[in-house]
Structures are given as C-alpha cells and as structure tokens.
Design an enzyme around this catalytic site. Structure first.
Site, short mmCIF file in Angstrom:
data_model
loop_
_atom_site.label_atom_id
_atom_site.label_comp_id
_atom_site.label_asym_id
_atom_site.label_seq_id
_atom_site.Cartn_x
_atom_site.Cartn_y
_atom_site.Cartn_z
N TYR A 141 3.07 67.17 49.85
CA TYR A 141 4.38 66.87 50.43
C TYR A 141 5.45 67.03 49.37
O TYR A 141 5.29 66.54 48.25
CB TYR A 141 4.42 65.42 50.96
N GLU B 96 12.44 68.60 54.11
CA GLU B 96 11.03 68.33 53.77
C GLU B 96 10.20 69.59 53.94
O GLU B 96 10.44 70.35 54.88
CB GLU B 96 10.44 67.28 54.72
#
Lengths: 381, 301
Positions: A103, A190
């Site tokens: 991530y 993101e």
C-alpha cells in the site's frame, strides 16, 4: 471530488506511474470485446465511488471472454452501498501469487499541515481497517509541500515499510504519485494494491483519487470528470446555489447559517430524539431569496416531514430569513411546517412579520431546544 | 489587557476595496478598531472611508507601520496575500477568506512558519497567521479584527474563547455575555484542514494573560487539534478549560460544510476527542448552554 478508479489511474498514468492496462465498458458485449482483445484472463471491476467493491461482489476474475460477459451481466446494474453500477473497468488479470501486494498513499494531514505519505507492506486491505488494527504497520512521512517528495525520502520510506523489489523503481513510483497529489490538488491519492512482480517491478492495480473542491477552479479538465452519480441529486442541485448540503437519513430538514451552527443543530435534533434529513449551510448574510431557495431545496427531499431553521443572526438578518420563509408560504410551496429559532440581528422585526402572517405552518421560538423539539414533534406526526 | 491584539493595534485591510473588505472595514471602524489603511493592487492612491489605499503591503507597512493585516482577498489569491504580508514583516496576519485550496495553505503556512522562526532567531517578535476560513479575533471592548457581530463584544469579560467555527463563536460569546461572564479575547482559528494557528498555539497565550480566568474551547469533528489541545492542557495549564464539540452526530466520511470537518477512518471521531478531554480533566459540555453551567461551577469553586 471523488474520481473513479479508471479516472484516477488515467491521471497517475499521465504522471508516469506504471498502471495496469484497462478499458471502460458499459455493456456485457463491450466487456467481451475487450477481453477478446486482451487475449488473456481479465478482471471486471464495478466503477462506483465507494470502497469495499470486492466484498460486495463488484470485482470478478474472469478466465475467458464468455466468463467476462457473464460477470459483467451480474455486475452492471448491481447496487453497491446504494449506488447503481452503470460501468465497469476491464483490466488484464495479474497472477497475484507471483508477486506481493503493498500500500502507498498521500493524504492531506492537518496534524503536520501538509501531505503525509503512507506506506505499508500489507496491501489490498482498506487502510482505515489497517490503521485501526495494526497502526504500527503503517509508515508515515511528512512531505514538504514546496519541494515535494524527494527520491531518497521515498527510498527511506520503502525500506522502513519493508518493501521488497526494485527499490529505485518503487521509489520512483512514489515520487510520481506524490507529484500528482500536489499538482492536482488531491485530498487523497492511494495505490492499493501496489503490486510488485517477481522481477521486482511495481504496478498500480487499484487507485483512489479525491480532489480538493476548492482547487477545481484551476483544473477545468478535472471538473469535466465530475459525475452526478458521485453525489445525491439534491447535493448536486445545492451546489448550484452555492449551498453546502449533505443528505442524511432522517425526516427533520435542517438549515442554518454556518457550518458550525448547522453541525450543532444536527446534534440537537438527535439529542431531542429526532433524526435530521440533511445538513444545509446557507452561509452568512443570506437574504430572503437565498432562504427561499434553501427551503425549496430541503422540501424536494420526500423524506422531509418538518423543517428546523436555526439562525444566529450576526451578518444574517432574522427578518430576511422570515421573509424568505413567508414567501415560500405565500407561493404555496411550503408543504411542511417550519419551526425556527432565530436570535440576534432584527429578531423583533422577524417576530412582527410572522405575527402578521399568523400561520401554524411557521412558528418561531427563542430557544434552540424548544424549536428542535417542536420540529421533531411535527416530523413524528 | 488581552491576548494578541488590543485597542492600540494598528490594522490594515488587504482587499479593502472589495465588497466584503469594505463592509467589514466599516464594521471594524464602528467597533472602534484602529484601521489605518488598506491594500488593493492596482488601486493605490484611492481612499476608502477616508483611509489610504496602497498597491502593496510593503508600501502600506512603510507608510503606516501596522501591527496586523486582515485579508479579504478571494480564494485564488489569498495565500499569495498572506505571503506578501509575511514578507513585508506584518507580525499578525488574519486570513478571513473561505475556500482557499489546501495545497496553497500548506505552502503558505510552511513559509510563514519559517519566516516566524527567522524573525524570532533575529530577536524579532515573530510572524503569526490566523485562519483561513475564520471569523478573526476580537478583544472585547478594545478592538475587532474580524467579521463578528459588534454588539456581542462591546463589554469586556474574563473568559478566553477559541473556536473552529464562526457562528458557534458568536453563539458562545452571546451566552457568555448574557450570563454576565463575557470574553477577554476571542480567537476564531478557522474550519479548514490546514490553518496557521491551532488551539494548542493559542492556549499558552491565555494561560499567561492576567485578564483571562478561564478558557472556552469550541472544537468540532475532524483532525486531531482537540486531542493536541487536551494534551497541552493536561501538561501545561493551570487555568480551567471547558470544551464543546460540534458535529457529534455526523456520519463518517461526509464533509460537514467545513472542509476540515470530516471523520476519516478512526481520525477525527467525537469519541477520540471526548476521551482526550476526559483524560485531561477538561469538562465537555453536551449542549451550548451547558458551557455556562460548567464554567460557573468551576469558577465558583
């Protein structure tokens, strides 16, 4: 302003981020055509503005073009958290087992008065869940808003997070993502999962992109991406009037002059046992026509059974508020009772105006709680 | 006395020829604030309310030696106006403008902080930015550098008031006035995600102010400024503080008008703020009138 996955990916691609190939489709036939063209397994992904699409069944791995067609039939038209899926993104499938998922994200962080870069070796999960369960697994780094993220900083963060793969390529991707966030005025970007293949090369499999509404004036190309499905139809109409409006679940319509007072008004409605139907801030200094438009807007919500108007008159004049409501009454559009608390400037003039009208449809109270109780009682009738 | 500003503070208005700038210049003058001039690029040489207008902040500083600048410039140019004032050496900059892009504020706040540090290192008084998206500040009965209604700040009191919300600031000030308490200084710090001055920056000033007996802090959901304030209060403050948190019933992930008022994941929740204040022994009022009850209870002890 939230963007779809495919739009966010396109923006990141412009910044040189290595993004997984994909095409948007609106029908199962289009999906089959795209799958044929790719000539390999594909993933069909619902394009809606909410997280948790996978869990809701909105993301399906498809080994053949026929399978992709079938999956598209299931996903298109599906309801995910109240939003209808009317398009899908078809991407080349990746063998997840042949690599690792991480991530990375950039988020506006008021605590450091800048962006914070976040990185975590546990990709694929929603970052909110991860932050709640294992906050220590997330590496955080303040990004200087003037210089942007430097490659060495990105490498340090990647190392701290325990990313395995081609360090320079991974850092480069993080730098490019950060540049996109700063230059495009993001609230949030993101890449999740950030996939690292067996050779160590990074690939963005999914993205989230949220742009600062206050900065849209300098990004006309992004304004063009705005889609009505992102917001409730009443939220879009409110934006045209320049109102801050949020649709909520209850039956007492709420409006006031200022974000703080409206937030507190919602709290008060809840406290006296009611449920607010909306948040509506008409701003400071509103005149009668603005109040009239606001009342009209609140009444467009079929759930609304009563309206609670809460004004602390500083630059907003109480008599102007009263005039706006009376105009709505006189024009016959005031179909639900209004209970008001108006304090401050021109309070007496407002009282006099309402006394002249003398209608049960509009009542004024000196106290916020009394007015809230009255409005909630009307909604319960 | 009061904090940050007093009756002698000399004020310039950036954007004085605009509608908001003009209206509020008139209101500030009516309050008794010492507005000495204004700035609008391209309109230097004009007069507004008998006050001189300059083309740049530097020109206004050279001619008028202001202590404070209040900014009403539209969002696209607001951060630039902040930096113009900061580089011209104005010690206190109050940004009223709502809707400034967050990235602009990040850059401006960072630069103001480095100018502040440089000024202090050189023996200067530093440079402070308040706002944006704030109602400004007012020392009751002395000076108003903001957009609050004049009426509620006529009488001096001994309660310091800090708030993220404009309207709730007025609401609290009215309640404090009606209860016979009144405000010493009121500081509206603003509702945006990135602001120049936070609760924790203002609290030490009230702690040191001999004319402030207690502080009322009006917070709201979003961010962790209330948590930082609670930490400061617990470790550094002797004066009592009463808090209020707006938006306690707001749904997660929805922006409640203020760009900063949004609960993201587990950050910014009312629960976290309530817990932080409880740990700091700061009573939190459930309703606005309860602020007064709590305050009276503490002050009568």
């Amino acid at each position: 302003m939230k963007l779809h996955e495919y739009q966010g990916k396109e923006l990141l691609r412009r910044y040189g981020v290595n993004v997984q190939d994909g095409k948007v489709a609106y029908t199962p036939d289009e999906v089959r055509t795209i799958a044929n063209e790719y000539g390999q397994a594909v993933v069909v992904k619902a394009q809606v503005y909410v997280g948790g699409r996978g869990k809701a069944g909105g993301v399906k791995f498809s080994t053949t073009p026929d399978k992709a067609y079938e999956n598209a039939e299931k996903i298109l038209g599906m309801d995910i958290k109240g939003l209808t899926v009317n398009k899908v993104l078809v991407t080349r499938a990746v063998d997840i087992d042949a690599g690792t998922e991480y991530y990375v994200g950039m988020i506006v962080d008021r605590n450091v008065q800048s962006f914070t870069l976040m990185a975590c070796a546990e990709g694929g999960m929603e970052i909110e869940e991860l932050a709640a369960e294992r906050p220590e697994a997330i590496i955080r780094h303040r990004v200087d808003p003037v210089t942007g993220l430097r490659p060495y900083e990105a490498r340090e963060v990647a190392l701290k997070a325990g990313f395995k793969g081609n360090l320079n390529k991974i850092a480069d991707m993080m730098v490019r993502m950060s540049k996109a966030a700063l230059e495009l005025d993001a609230n949030l970007v993101e890449i999740n999962p950030l996939f690292i293949d067996e050779k160590g090369n990074p690939l963005a499999l999914d993205t989230k992109f949220d742009v600062d509404d206050n900065a849209l004036f300098r990004h006309p190309d992004l304004v063009a991406l705005r889609e009505s499905e992102a917001d409730h139809p009443l939220e879009i109409e409110a934006a045209k009037y320049g109102f801050a409006y949020v649709k909520l679940e209850g039956s007492t319509g709420v409006l006031g002059n200022g974000a703080g007072i409206v937030m507190t008004t919602l709290d008060v409605v809840n406290r006296v046992g009611g449920k607010p139907a909306n948040f509506l801030d008409i701003g400071g200094g509103a005149r009668a026509d603005i109040v009239y438009n606001a009342v009209k807007l609140v009444l467009k919500d079929p759930e609304v059974k009563s309206i609670f108007i809460n004004i602390f008159g500083g630059i907003t004049r109480a008599d102007e508020v009263a005039k706006g409501v009376i105009q709505a009454l006189n024009e016959g559009i005031l179909t639900k009772p209004v209970r008001m608390r108006i304090a401050g400037t021109a309070e007496d003039e407002a009282k006099a105006l309402l006394a002249d009208v003398n209608s049960d449809m509009i009542k004024m109270y000196p106290d916020m709680f009394q007015a809230a109780e009255a409005a909630v009682a009307e909604a319960a009738k | 006395m009061s904090i940050l500003v007093n009756k002698d503070s000399r004020i310039i208005v950036q954007g004085i020829t605009g509608r908001e700038g003009l209206n509020h210049t008139q209101a500030m003058l009516a309050f008794g604030s010492k507005v000495v001039g204004g700035v609008t690029p391209g309109k230097g040489g004009q007069e507004v309310e008998g006050l001189p207008v300059f083309n740049s902040v530097q020109q206004a500083v050279d001619a008028l030696h202001p202590d404070v600048s209040i900014i009403f410039v539209p969002p696209a140019g607001a951060a630039d106006s902040v930096l113009e004032a900061a580089h011209a050496g104005v010690e206190l900059i109050v940004l009223i403008t709502e809707g400034v892009p967050t990235v602009d504020m990040m850059k401006a706040v960072q630069e103001v902080k480095s100018l502040d540090a440089a000024s202090r290192a050189g023996g200067g008084k530093g440079i402070r930015l308040i706002g944006g998206n704030c109602p400004g500040l007012v020392s009751s009965g002395e000076t108003k550098i903001g957009i609050m209604p004049n009426r509620i700040y006529e009488k001096k009191g001994r309660i310091g008031l800090i708030s993220r919300s404009g309207t709730l600031t007025y609401e609290s000030a009215k309640l404090l006035g009606d209860a016979g308490l009144g405000c010493s200084t009121t500081v509206g710090i603003g509702g945006d995600p990135v602001i120049g001055t936070t609760f924790a920056d203002v609290l030490p000033l009230f702690e040191q102010d001999p004319d402030t007996d207690a502080v009322v802090l009006i917070g709201e959901i979003g961010g962790a400024d209330e948590e930082a304030a609670a930490e400061y209060i617990a470790s550094h403050m002797k004066k009592p503080v009463v808090a209020f948190i707006s938006g306690r019933s707001a749904p997660v992930g929805k922006r409640m008008g203020h760009a900063g008022a949004i609960i993201m994941g587990n950050v910014g929740t009312p629960e976290s703020k309530l817990a932080a204040f409880a740990a700091a022994n700061v009573p939190v009022a459930d309703t606005m009138p309860q602020i007064i009850e709590l305050l009276k209870g503490i002050l009568n002890r």
